[in-house]
Every structure is written in C-alpha cells, then in structure tokens.
Design a protein around this motif. Sequence first.
Motif, PDB file in Angstrom:
ATOM      1  N   PHE A 123       0.813  -1.213   0.000  1.00 37.51           N
ATOM      2  CA  PHE A 123       0.000   0.000   0.000  1.00 37.51           C
ATOM      3  C   PHE A 123       0.852   1.272   0.000  1.00 37.51           C
ATOM      4  O   PHE A 123       0.347   2.356  -0.311  1.00 37.51           O
ATOM      5  CB  PHE A 123      -0.933   0.007   1.218  1.00 37.51           C
ATOM      6  N   GLY A 124       2.131   1.137   0.351  1.00 39.42           N
ATOM      7  CA  GLY A 124       2.996   2.306   0.385  1.00 39.42           C
ATOM      8  C   GLY A 124       3.689   2.615  -0.927  1.00 39.42           C
ATOM      9  O   GLY A 124       4.011   3.775  -1.206  1.00 39.42           O
ATOM     10  N   VAL A 125       3.918   1.586  -1.747  1.00 40.88           N
ATOM     11  CA  VAL A 125       4.630   1.805  -3.010  1.00 40.88           C
ATOM     12  C   VAL A 125       3.907   2.788  -3.942  1.00 40.88           C
ATOM     13  O   VAL A 125       4.536   3.705  -4.480  1.00 40.88           O
ATOM     14  CB  VAL A 125       4.884   0.460  -3.732  1.00 40.88           C
ATOM     15  N   PRO A 126       2.582   2.664  -4.168  1.00 39.15           N
ATOM     16  CA  PRO A 126       1.917   3.648  -5.035  1.00 39.15           C
ATOM     17  C   PRO A 126       2.058   5.079  -4.527  1.00 39.15           C
ATOM     18  O   PRO A 126       2.181   6.024  -5.326  1.00 39.15           O
ATOM     19  CB  PRO A 126       0.441   3.200  -5.001  1.00 39.15           C
ATOM     20  N   ILE A 127       2.068   5.253  -3.203  1.00 37.62           N
ATOM     21  CA  ILE A 127       2.233   6.599  -2.642  1.00 37.62           C
ATOM     22  C   ILE A 127       3.636   7.110  -2.907  1.00 37.62           C
ATOM     23  O   ILE A 127       3.827   8.284  -3.270  1.00 37.62           O
ATOM     24  CB  ILE A 127       1.926   6.579  -1.132  1.00 37.62           C
ATOM     25  N   MET A 128       4.654   6.253  -2.731  1.00 34.82           N
ATOM     26  CA  MET A 128       6.026   6.684  -2.983  1.00 34.82           C
ATOM     27  C   MET A 128       6.230   7.026  -4.445  1.00 34.82           C
ATOM     28  O   MET A 128       6.937   7.987  -4.776  1.00 34.82           O
ATOM     29  CB  MET A 128       7.004   5.571  -2.568  1.00 34.82           C
ATOM     30  N   VAL A 129       5.619   6.264  -5.350  1.00 31.78           N
ATOM     31  CA  VAL A 129       5.712   6.579  -6.779  1.00 31.78           C
ATOM     32  C   VAL A 129       5.114   7.950  -7.051  1.00 31.78           C
ATOM     33  O   VAL A 129       5.688   8.770  -7.792  1.00 31.78           O
ATOM     34  CB  VAL A 129       5.008   5.497  -7.619  1.00 31.78           C
ATOM     35  N   GLY A 130       3.954   8.227  -6.448  1.00 35.52           N
ATOM     36  CA  GLY A 130       3.327   9.526  -6.634  1.00 35.52           C
ATOM     37  C   GLY A 130       4.177  10.661  -6.095  1.00 35.52           C
ATOM     38  O   GLY A 130       4.274  11.731  -6.708  1.00 35.52           O
ATOM     39  N   LEU A 131       4.836  10.446  -4.963  1.00 34.32           N
ATOM     40  CA  LEU A 131       5.679  11.487  -4.384  1.00 34.32           C
ATOM     41  C   LEU A 131       6.879  11.803  -5.273  1.00 34.32           C
ATOM     42  O   LEU A 131       7.357  12.944  -5.287  1.00 34.32           O
ATOM     43  CB  LEU A 131       6.182  11.031  -3.006  1.00 34.32           C
ATOM     44  N   LEU A 132       7.368  10.804  -5.992  1.00 35.98           N
ATOM     45  CA  LEU A 132       8.579  10.983  -6.790  1.00 35.98           C
ATOM     46  C   LEU A 132       8.301  11.364  -8.241  1.00 35.98           C
ATOM     47  O   LEU A 132       9.237  11.475  -9.036  1.00 35.98           O
ATOM     48  CB  LEU A 132       9.410   9.695  -6.756  1.00 35.98           C
ATOM     49  N   LEU A 133       7.043  11.551  -8.606  1.00 37.66           N
ATOM     50  CA  LEU A 133       6.740  11.952  -9.982  1.00 37.66           C
ATOM     51  C   LEU A 133       7.405  13.287 -10.312  1.00 37.66           C
ATOM     52  O   LEU A 133       7.308  14.230  -9.532  1.00 37.66           O
ATOM     53  CB  LEU A 133       5.222  12.074 -10.178  1.00 37.66           C
ATOM     54  N   PRO A 134       8.097  13.392 -11.431  1.00 38.66           N
ATOM     55  CA  PRO A 134       8.766  14.649 -11.775  1.00 38.66           C
ATOM     56  C   PRO A 134       7.776  15.690 -12.319  1.00 38.66           C
ATOM     57  O   PRO A 134       6.685  15.357 -12.764  1.00 38.66           O
ATOM     58  CB  PRO A 134       9.757  14.221 -12.865  1.00 38.66           C
ATOM     59  N   HIS A 135       8.207  16.949 -12.262  1.00 33.79           N
ATOM     60  CA  HIS A 135       7.464  18.065 -12.860  1.00 33.79           C
ATOM     61  C   HIS A 135       6.027  18.131 -12.332  1.00 33.79           C
ATOM     62  O   HIS A 135       5.081  18.332 -13.095  1.00 33.79           O
ATOM     63  CB  HIS A 135       7.452  17.958 -14.391  1.00 33.79           C
ATOM     64  N   GLN A 136       5.873  17.976 -11.022  1.00 40.01           N
ATOM     65  CA  GLN A 136       4.533  18.028 -10.447  1.00 40.01           C
ATOM     66  C   GLN A 136       4.087  19.471 -10.242  1.00 40.01           C
ATOM     67  O   GLN A 136       4.889  20.345  -9.941  1.00 40.01           O
ATOM     68  CB  GLN A 136       4.504  17.299  -9.092  1.00 40.01           C
ATOM     69  N   LYS A 137       2.782  19.683 -10.393  1.00 40.18           N
ATOM     70  CA  LYS A 137       2.211  20.976 -10.067  1.00 40.18           C
ATOM     71  C   LYS A 137       1.997  21.048  -8.560  1.00 40.18           C
ATOM     72  O   LYS A 137       2.077  20.046  -7.852  1.00 40.18           O
ATOM     73  CB  LYS A 137       0.897  21.180 -10.818  1.00 40.18           C
ATOM     74  N   LEU A 138       1.698  22.243  -8.085  1.00 38.68           N
ATOM     75  CA  LEU A 138       1.557  22.452  -6.653  1.00 38.68           C
ATOM     76  C   LEU A 138       0.452  21.573  -6.063  1.00 38.68           C
ATOM     77  O   LEU A 138       0.635  20.959  -5.012  1.00 38.68           O
ATOM     78  CB  LEU A 138       1.247  23.929  -6.371  1.00 38.68           C
ATOM     79  N   ALA A 139      -0.674  21.482  -6.751  1.00 36.03           N
ATOM     80  CA  ALA A 139      -1.798  20.684  -6.245  1.00 36.03           C
ATOM     81  C   ALA A 139      -1.420  19.208  -6.142  1.00 36.03           C
ATOM     82  O   ALA A 139      -1.805  18.521  -5.184  1.00 36.03           O
ATOM     83  CB  ALA A 139      -3.007  20.858  -7.156  1.00 36.03           C
ATOM     84  N   SER A 140      -0.647  18.717  -7.111  1.00 33.42           N
ATOM     85  CA  SER A 140      -0.226  17.323  -7.100  1.00 33.42           C
ATOM     86  C   SER A 140       0.727  17.054  -5.934  1.00 33.42           C
ATOM     87  O   SER A 140       0.613  16.030  -5.246  1.00 33.42           O
ATOM     88  CB  SER A 140       0.450  16.959  -8.417  1.00 33.42           C
ATOM     89  N   THR A 141       1.655  17.982  -5.700  1.00 26.65           N
ATOM     90  CA  THR A 141       2.586  17.844  -4.584  1.00 26.65           C
ATOM     91  C   THR A 141       1.847  17.796  -3.251  1.00 26.65           C
ATOM     92  O   THR A 141       2.116  16.950  -2.391  1.00 26.65           O
ATOM     93  CB  THR A 141       3.588  19.012  -4.572  1.00 26.65           C
ATOM     94  N   VAL A 142       0.881  18.697  -3.082  1.00 22.26           N
ATOM     95  CA  VAL A 142       0.096  18.752  -1.852  1.00 22.26           C
ATOM     96  C   VAL A 142      -0.693  17.456  -1.660  1.00 22.26           C
ATOM     97  O   VAL A 142      -0.753  16.910  -0.555  1.00 22.26           O
ATOM     98  CB  VAL A 142      -0.858  19.964  -1.864  1.00 22.26           C
ATOM     99  N   PHE A 143      -1.276  16.952  -2.750  1.00 18.10           N
ATOM    100  CA  PHE A 143      -2.089  15.736  -2.654  1.00 18.10           C
ATOM    101  C   PHE A 143      -1.261  14.540  -2.181  1.00 18.10           C
ATOM    102  O   PHE A 143      -1.664  13.815  -1.260  1.00 18.10           O
ATOM    103  CB  PHE A 143      -2.725  15.406  -4.000  1.00 18.10           C
ATOM    104  N   TRP A 144      -0.101  14.326  -2.794  1.00 18.27           N
ATOM    105  CA  TRP A 144       0.695  13.144  -2.460  1.00 18.27           C
ATOM    106  C   TRP A 144       1.294  13.259  -1.058  1.00 18.27           C
ATOM    107  O   TRP A 144       1.398  12.246  -0.344  1.00 18.27           O
ATOM    108  CB  TRP A 144       1.792  12.922  -3.497  1.00 18.27           C
ATOM    109  N   LEU A 145       1.679  14.469  -0.647  1.00 19.73           N
ATOM    110  CA  LEU A 145       2.174  14.653   0.718  1.00 19.73           C
ATOM    111  C   LEU A 145       1.061  14.400   1.736  1.00 19.73           C
ATOM    112  O   LEU A 145       1.290  13.779   2.780  1.00 19.73           O
ATOM    113  CB  LEU A 145       2.734  16.067   0.895  1.00 19.73           C
ATOM    114  N   TRP A 146      -0.144  14.867   1.410  1.00 18.93           N
ATOM    115  CA  TRP A 146      -1.290  14.627   2.303  1.00 18.93           C
ATOM    116  C   TRP A 146      -1.600  13.139   2.387  1.00 18.93           C
ATOM    117  O   TRP A 146      -1.818  12.603   3.475  1.00 18.93           O
ATOM    118  CB  TRP A 146      -2.515  15.392   1.791  1.00 18.93           C
TER     119      TRP A 146
END
Length: 340
Positions: A115-138
């Motif tokens: 369950f943690g791997v999909p979250i880590m992949v999302g956190l490491l996605l390059p060229h993220q917008k601010l909303a995407s960064t906030v979502f994955w950190l949350w």
Amino acid sequence: MADTATTASVAAAGAANASTDAPSFQLGKPRFQQTSFYGRLRHYLDIIDPRTLFVTERRLREAVQLLEDYKHGNLQPGVTNEQLWSAQKIKQAILHQDTNEKIFIPFRTSGYIPFGVPIMVGLLLPHQKLASTVFWLWLNQSHNACVNYANRNATQPLPVSKFIQGYLGAVISAISTGVGLKVLVKKANKLTPTTRLLVQRFKLLPALASANICNLVLMRYGELEEGIDVLDGDGNCVGSSRIAARHALLEMALMRVVLPMSILVVSLIILSMLEKTALLQARPRLLLPVQSLLCLAALCLALPLAISLFPQMSEIETSQLEPEIARATSSRTVVYNKGL
C-alpha cells in the motif's frame, strides 16, 4: 495404561518437533534472537511478509486456537514447532499485540509495502504541479498516521483529539516544508535543469522526515505524560514509566528518519542514472514502470532494515527508571513495547 498413552503422546510430539529445523517454540517470544541486528532483520522479514494479508478468518481462528491449546497444555500430539511458529506469525501479523483486535489490512505492518509503493511513486513523480505535490504529501501522511495509530503502544488510551492533533500537525509540517522548498527551487535561477530536478526530488527528504517525527511526537505525546507499561521477566506489568516512553519515542524517531532517507536516496540516485540511458530517453513511457519497480525494491530493502534497528520489545535497566518502578520489582531489567 493412561500413563503409557500420555508418555507415547509426548514422545510423538517430541519426535515431530525434532524432525524440523525450527527452534523450540516459545509463546510470545520472537522466533529469531533479538539481541543481534541480523536476528531482528529475520524477525521483521517474517512480520512484513505480505502473504499474511491473504490469511482467511478460519485460518486465523485455527492459529489462535492452536496457541491457546499450547498455552493451556492441551496441544494435540504431532504438532511441530514450525506449526506453532507459523500460528504465532499469523496472529501477530493480524491482531494488535496489546488490544488483540484485528488491524485493518492497509495499516498492518505486512501491508505497508504493497500500500505504500503507489504513494512513494506519486511522491517521486517529476514536474509536479503544486496541487499534485500537496495531494501526495497529504496522502502519505494520512497513511502514516493511520499506520501509527493502528500499531501504537495501546497500554495507555489515546484520545481522538490527540490523534487529530498528530494527524494535522504531520500534514501541515509535510506540506509546508515540501511546498516551501518547491517554491525556493523555482526561484533559484542559477541551477541547471538536471540539478534543479534532483533538488526538487530530494526536497521530499526533509519534508517527510520532519513530518514523520511531528506525526510521531504529537500522536504519542500522551505516552510522555502518562508513561507506558513496563514488564518484568515473567510478563507482569510493574508500572507505567515516562522514561521508558521517552526511550520508545527516540527509537521510533530515528527509525522514521532512516526509512524515508533509505527509500529516497537509493531510488532517486538509481533513477537519475537510468534516465540518462538511451532506452529511457527513447521510450519515456517506460519511466513510470521503472520508477515503480525502483520504489518497490527500495521499500522492500529499507523497511526491514529500518525497523530492525531496535527490537519491538526493548529492554531497559530498572535503575534507569522511576524510583517507584525500581522498588516494585526485583528484576534487573524490564521490557516495553516501543510501538511502530
């Protein structure tokens, strides 16, 4: 005749146990020695085994009953040490050590990797917008908060207000740190594109480390005020110690820094090298699956290494604890559940 039958049954059970390579079973004790890092590593590799996520309710009841039979001396002839260790592994993977209640699947230790791997992949996605960064950190801190609560030391009750306080503190800490560093990187005009990309990715390290510690301290602050139970060699509670609680939180804080550091450093360094290869430059769509595999490998490596730093039941000398606890037992050392 009855004595002969009993002797035969005991002999049969002993022969069955001797036929396996498993060590002699000890109820409630780890299968592998916890005095060494290697022993703890083997122990936690057992605990994070994702196969326990698929154990049926019937198999769980059988495992619990087998352990109860062993506890009360009603074990059937032919039961091996391996079967007993397997039953205890199942119980400890599914039921909370203090409350004996089932832990929700995504928040079990054995569920942290899938369950943690999909979250880590999302956190490491390059060229993220601010909303995407906030979502994955949350999402990451929400998952961590639930894992913390589900696997907490439950010898002292945790009010809902403390859980909410810890959750909000971790989310705010992660988002403010991550977004703040993202803004600073954008304003750093002198950085090369490659350096900028690396800094953008590694900015997650201070964000996750600070949020993990904030989450841990706020959610378990009640333990510092009330203390946690310490047990003597016979498993009897001899009191609640605030000093033991401080030791438990310090151990957990170190683990919560080592874990994201191991995951991010390993996966990001390898990923930055692979991105320069002709294969990924010619086929950029492969970047996401490659990144997912890297996160999976890094998490599979980092999680058991991090949680093996300290034993689950940590030991402390009674002379280091409060005087009233030292007077309540003749044991030179006592143990406490440090939580996860």
